[in-house]
Structures are given as C-alpha cells and as structure tokens.
Design a protein around this motif. Sequence first.
Motif, short mmCIF file in Angstrom:
data_model
loop_
_atom_site.label_atom_id
_atom_site.label_comp_id
_atom_site.label_asym_id
_atom_site.label_seq_id
_atom_site.Cartn_x
_atom_site.Cartn_y
_atom_site.Cartn_z
N LYS A 1 38.66 42.07 -54.65
CA LYS A 1 39.79 42.62 -53.90
C LYS A 1 40.91 41.59 -53.77
CE LYS A 1 41.12 44.94 -49.61
NZ LYS A 1 42.34 44.10 -49.45
N ALA A 2 40.56 40.32 -53.57
CA ALA A 2 41.57 39.27 -53.44
C ALA A 2 42.38 39.13 -54.73
CB ALA A 2 40.91 37.94 -53.09
N LEU A 3 41.70 39.24 -55.88
CA LEU A 3 42.41 39.17 -57.16
C LEU A 3 43.33 40.38 -57.34
CD1 LEU A 3 42.95 37.90 -59.90
CD2 LEU A 3 40.89 39.04 -60.78
N LEU A 4 42.84 41.57 -56.99
CA LEU A 4 43.67 42.77 -57.10
C LEU A 4 44.87 42.71 -56.16
CD1 LEU A 4 40.91 45.53 -57.36
CD2 LEU A 4 42.32 44.59 -59.19
N ASP A 5 44.69 42.09 -55.00
CA ASP A 5 45.82 41.92 -54.09
C ASP A 5 46.89 41.01 -54.71
OD1 ASP A 5 44.78 43.55 -52.14
OD2 ASP A 5 43.93 41.92 -50.94
N GLU A 6 46.44 39.98 -55.43
CA GLU A 6 47.38 39.10 -56.14
C GLU A 6 48.17 39.88 -57.18
OE1 GLU A 6 46.54 34.86 -57.17
OE2 GLU A 6 44.47 35.48 -56.83
N VAL A 7 47.46 40.73 -57.91
CA VAL A 7 48.11 41.56 -58.94
C VAL A 7 49.14 42.49 -58.30
CG1 VAL A 7 47.75 43.34 -60.69
CG2 VAL A 7 46.11 41.47 -60.46
N TYR A 8 48.75 43.13 -57.21
CA TYR A 8 49.63 44.06 -56.53
C TYR A 8 50.89 43.36 -56.01
CZ TYR A 8 51.39 47.31 -53.02
OH TYR A 8 52.19 48.13 -52.27
N ASN A 9 50.72 42.23 -55.35
CA ASN A 9 51.87 41.50 -54.81
C ASN A 9 52.82 41.04 -55.91
OD1 ASN A 9 50.98 41.76 -52.15
ND2 ASN A 9 49.74 39.90 -52.25
N LYS A 10 52.27 40.73 -57.07
CA LYS A 10 53.10 40.34 -58.21
C LYS A 10 53.90 41.54 -58.71
CE LYS A 10 53.66 36.64 -60.95
NZ LYS A 10 52.71 36.29 -62.02
N VAL A 11 53.22 42.67 -58.85
CA VAL A 11 53.85 43.88 -59.41
C VAL A 11 54.98 44.41 -58.53
CG1 VAL A 11 53.46 46.33 -59.92
CG2 VAL A 11 51.91 44.61 -60.82
N VAL A 12 54.73 44.49 -57.22
CA VAL A 12 55.74 45.08 -56.33
C VAL A 12 56.95 44.18 -56.14
CG1 VAL A 12 54.05 46.49 -55.09
CG2 VAL A 12 54.60 44.19 -54.25
N GLY A 13 56.84 42.95 -56.61
CA GLY A 13 57.98 42.03 -56.50
C GLY A 13 59.00 42.19 -57.61
N ASN B 1 31.34 39.14 -53.72
CA ASN B 1 31.90 39.55 -55.01
C ASN B 1 32.98 40.60 -54.81
OD1 ASN B 1 30.61 37.89 -56.85
ND2 ASN B 1 28.83 39.24 -57.02
N SER B 2 32.71 41.53 -53.88
CA SER B 2 33.67 42.58 -53.59
C SER B 2 34.96 42.00 -53.02
CB SER B 2 33.06 43.59 -52.61
OG SER B 2 34.00 44.58 -52.25
N GLN B 3 34.83 41.06 -52.09
CA GLN B 3 36.00 40.42 -51.49
C GLN B 3 36.76 39.59 -52.51
OE1 GLN B 3 37.35 40.89 -48.42
NE2 GLN B 3 35.82 42.53 -48.34
N LYS B 4 36.03 38.95 -53.41
CA LYS B 4 36.65 38.15 -54.46
C LYS B 4 37.45 39.05 -55.40
CE LYS B 4 35.23 34.66 -57.88
NZ LYS B 4 34.05 34.01 -58.52
N HIS C 1 38.61 53.26 -54.13
CA HIS C 1 37.60 52.64 -54.99
C HIS C 1 36.83 51.54 -54.24
CE1 HIS C 1 40.83 54.09 -57.68
NE2 HIS C 1 39.87 54.37 -58.52
N THR C 2 35.63 51.28 -54.73
CA THR C 2 34.93 50.06 -54.35
C THR C 2 35.12 49.07 -55.50
OG1 THR C 2 32.84 50.82 -55.34
CG2 THR C 2 33.21 51.31 -53.01
N TYR C 3 35.03 47.77 -55.18
CA TYR C 3 35.34 46.74 -56.17
C TYR C 3 34.13 45.86 -56.45
CZ TYR C 3 39.91 47.91 -54.12
OH TYR C 3 41.00 48.57 -53.64
N ALA C 4 34.04 45.37 -57.68
CA ALA C 4 32.99 44.42 -58.04
C ALA C 4 33.54 43.44 -59.08
CB ALA C 4 31.77 45.14 -58.59
N TRP C 5 33.22 42.16 -58.92
CA TRP C 5 33.62 41.12 -59.88
C TRP C 5 32.83 41.33 -61.15
CZ3 TRP C 5 37.63 38.03 -59.10
CH2 TRP C 5 37.78 36.86 -59.87
N ASP C 6 33.49 41.30 -62.32
CA ASP C 6 32.81 41.58 -63.58
C ASP C 6 32.99 40.40 -64.53
OD1 ASP C 6 32.24 43.42 -66.23
OD2 ASP C 6 31.48 44.38 -64.41
N ILE C 7 32.94 40.64 -65.82
CA ILE C 7 32.91 39.56 -66.81
C ILE C 7 34.28 38.91 -67.03
CG2 ILE C 7 30.97 40.60 -68.04
CD1 ILE C 7 32.98 41.52 -70.18
N LEU C 8 34.24 37.69 -67.55
CA LEU C 8 35.44 36.96 -67.95
C LEU C 8 35.43 36.89 -69.47
CD1 LEU C 8 37.92 35.12 -67.20
CD2 LEU C 8 36.32 33.19 -67.30
#
Length: 215
Positions: free
Chosen positions: A27-39, A22-25, A124-131
């Motif tokens: 983090k992977a989503l946050l990495d997508e957000v970051y890569n989008k923002v810095v572009g 869940n933590s890796q999942k 921070h530590t990360y955790a997958w939460d609600i949709l």
Amino acid sequence: MFKKTLFLIALIGFGLTARGQNSQKAKALLDEVYNKVVGYDNIQIEFRYTLENTEANTKSETQGKANLAGDKYLVDLFGAKQLFDGSKVYTIVPDNEEVTIEEPTEGENTVTPSKMLTFYREGHTYAWDILQNVQGRKIQFVKLTPIDTNSEIKEILLGIDAETKHIQRLIETGMNGTKTTITVNSFKTNQSLSKSLFTFDEAKYKNDGYYIIRN
C-alpha cells in the motif's frame, strides 16, 4: 471494447503479522505511485495491449495511445478512438463512420482510462509480489485482489518502476482465465496539449458523413 478493464498488476508460514506487513508495504508503494500521478497536469502514454485465453488457445496484440488530464481522456485503440470531455463519452469508429455518444458508466471493478493509473486506491486488498529486471529496470509487482467476491476479476498484478514510481505493466486475470496485459512503452508528463484535444466537434463529423448515435 474500451470498457474492458485496461491496462491489467506471502510465503506459507510467515503468519498473519508478516502478511499485514507485506500489505502495508504494498500500500505504501501504491501511495507513492498515486501521489506522483496526481501531481502531473497531464500524462501521455503509448502502450501494448495483449489479450490471451489459454483455454481457447487465442492471443491478440495491438498498440495504443492515451492522453489523460484529470478525469478527461482520449484513447486510441483497436483503430477507434474514445474521448471523455468530462461530461459525455464519445466512441469514434472510422471504419463504420459512426460516433456513439453516451453517459459515462463505470462498474465498481472497471478500470476506465481516466482511472487506469489510480484505480487501485479502493476496492482491493494488496500483497507484495515479485521483483523483475526488465531491460535494466527494476519492476516491483504488487498483487491486487478485488474485495467484491462477485467480481469477474480474479487478480491484478501491477508492475511499478522502482526508480520513477510509474506504472510499467498491468496484468489482469479474469475468473474465466482470460489475461489482459497492458505494457507501457512510453510515459510522458506535463506536455503542451491542444486546447481542443478533449473537445468533440459534432459538426465536423456530421460534415464528414458520420452517423451519430445517442444512447
């Protein structure tokens, strides 16, 4: 007020392996957000800022705007403006006709305007939460918990638009029970900005009768 942490985003029995996944999942989503923002060359957002404390039974709400380009920013909130030109921070308060000029100061867990879309990258530590379904948009939440045990922040829920990978909501809960929510109403990128947008014209404000305070 501008230094107040802005926007502000495992079932029992799953075991350590599931929590790690869940933590890796997350983090992977946050990495997508970051890569989008810095572009993006720049970002313009309009947002709703809500501050509430259930114990004190208080709640306040206001609208704000922000322009972000690299480390530079211009934020309009609470009837005042704050500008960072890459060197100094200028807080302009028309009601008092004064401008405060100071060096940028950022605490370890402080979400400043220039970091409001990338602050989650460390500490921070990360955790997958609600949709959630918000007006037809799927918003996936990730829970961030500060690593610093002395942090005044209990947790942050970061709501991410599953389609655009843009941050739509930030909910910060303090150790004192105060909850700060930033909801993004408009998110625009790569706009044509004035060359002077992030420039402070001290002479103009002096001519307008503003009192200049240097800290």
